[in-house]
Design an enzyme around this catalytic site. Sequence first.
Site, PDB file in Angstrom:
ATOM      1  CE  LYS A  32      -2.372   1.732   3.739  1.00 12.74           C
ATOM      2  NZ  LYS A  32      -2.291   3.206   3.801  1.00 12.74           N
ATOM      3  CG  ASP A  59      -4.830   4.569   1.605  1.00 12.96           C
ATOM      4  OD1 ASP A  59      -5.973   5.014   1.392  1.00 12.96           O
ATOM      5  OD2 ASP A  59      -4.350   4.431   2.755  1.00 12.96           O
ATOM      6  CE  LYS A  61      -7.757   6.801   3.967  1.00 14.44           C
ATOM      7  NZ  LYS A  61      -6.322   6.510   3.972  1.00 14.44           N
ATOM      8  CG  ASP A  64     -12.142  17.974  -5.847  1.00  9.73           C
ATOM      9  OD1 ASP A  64     -13.094  18.755  -6.059  1.00  9.73           O
ATOM     10  OD2 ASP A  64     -10.969  18.359  -5.773  1.00  9.73           O
ATOM     11  CB  THR A 119     -11.004   3.957  12.364  1.00  9.18           C
ATOM     12  OG1 THR A 119      -9.745   4.179  11.729  1.00  9.18           O
ATOM     13  CG2 THR A 119     -11.666   2.751  11.755  1.00  9.18           C
ATOM     14  NE  ARG A 211       1.975   1.960  13.184  1.00 10.48           N
ATOM     15  CZ  ARG A 211       1.124   2.724  13.860  1.00 10.48           C
ATOM     16  NH1 ARG A 211       1.586   3.643  14.689  1.00 10.48           N
ATOM     17  NH2 ARG A 211      -0.175   2.577  13.694  1.00 10.48           N
TER      18      ARG A 211
HETATM   19  O1  C5P Z   1       0.962   0.522  11.151  1.00  9.58           O
HETATM   20  P1  C5P Z   1      -0.471   0.085  11.040  1.00  9.58           P
HETATM   21  O2  C5P Z   1      -0.641  -1.405  10.880  1.00  9.58           O
HETATM   22  O3  C5P Z   1      -1.347   0.669  12.119  1.00  9.58           O
HETATM   23  O4  C5P Z   1      -0.913   0.728   9.642  1.00  9.58           O
HETATM   24  C1  C5P Z   1      -2.228   0.663   9.194  1.00  9.58           C
HETATM   25  C2  C5P Z   1      -2.342   1.384   7.875  1.00  9.58           C
HETATM   26  O5  C5P Z   1      -3.713   1.430   7.515  1.00  9.58           O
HETATM   27  C3  C5P Z   1      -1.844   2.821   7.881  1.00  9.58           C
HETATM   28  O6  C5P Z   1      -1.344   3.102   6.569  1.00  9.58           O
HETATM   29  C4  C5P Z   1      -3.099   3.629   8.159  1.00  9.58           C
HETATM   30  O7  C5P Z   1      -3.045   4.917   7.615  1.00  9.58           O
HETATM   31  C5  C5P Z   1      -4.149   2.780   7.430  1.00  9.58           C
HETATM   32  N1  C5P Z   1      -5.515   2.951   7.926  1.00  9.58           N
HETATM   33  C6  C5P Z   1      -5.881   2.692   9.236  1.00  9.58           C
HETATM   34  N2  C5P Z   1      -7.181   2.858   9.635  1.00  9.58           N
HETATM   35  C7  C5P Z   1      -8.097   3.271   8.761  1.00  9.58           C
HETATM   36  C8  C5P Z   1      -7.753   3.533   7.442  1.00  9.58           C
HETATM   37  C9  C5P Z   1      -6.436   3.368   7.051  1.00  9.58           C
HETATM   38  O8  C5P Z   1      -5.051   2.293  10.040  1.00  9.58           O
HETATM   39  N3  C5P Z   1      -9.355   3.382   9.147  1.00  9.58           N
END
Ligand code: C5P
Length: 232
Positions: A32, A59, A61, A64, A119, A211
């Site tokens: 992603k 990603d 998003k 517009d 979220t 992460r």
């Molecule tokens: O590091 P982590 O596993 O928390 O990363 C989750 C990824 O998913 C990040 O790129 C974050 O921006 C994305 N994301 C999220 N929650 C959402 C939408 C996207 O954690 N509701």
Amino acid sequence: MGKDVIIACDFASAAQTMEFLDKFQGKKPFVKIGMELFYAEGPKIVRQIKARGHKIFLDLKLHDIPTTVKKAMAVLSRLDVDICNLHAAGTAEMMRAALEGLTRPDGTRPLLIAVTQLTSTNQEAMEQELLIDKPIDQVVMSYAQNAKRAGLDGVVCSPLEAAKVHANCGSEFLTVTPGVRFADGDKGDQKRVMTPAQAKEIGSDYIVVGRPITAAPDPVAAYERCLAEFVG
Ligand code: C5P
């Protein structure tokens, strides 16, 4: 496309991203690319990663007016990414325009999924600032149904919402779910999390994992563990 683990490459530069991807040697995980990396490096980062043989979820998003989104999606489609996204809040007209823009002359197109409510938006912010007074899960399901009716392929949602989205929009409607953590891992700033095995159990189609893989001492082993738990 079947169930897969998508690695969120939340890096600030191409150099850091390539250093990370180099660790995977022959393996080509689905990745992603989000706003940070795309705005830092531009479309060439997409071409570079694609040229290395990875599938890409871009990603960005989009949200517009329909014409602008349609033209922007046509540009993203030419980058040959596999999944793009937009905000369902942009309305069904915007989502239909996005699909038109994404569709290539030969009729093929990347998958298009919608963000329902981020979220990071809670009930209070929705009521006080967006003036939406319906319960948040109802809003999420209604946005998912709008996306489905507009012809989109699925939504980004919490793993906790995936089963309900499938129940409302059909099992073919994709659920792409971030917020995944290993049972013995650190939650970080994610509040509502699931393990890859639980995400599989409730029927997520793709998990987006950042992460727990990118910050792991051995990212390749962490990725393999995700795959084993989620895809089996
Ligand atoms: O590091 P982590 O596993 O928390 O990363 C989750 C990824 O998913 C990040 O790129 C974050 O921006 C994305 N994301 C999220 N929650 C959402 C939408 C996207 O954690 N509701």
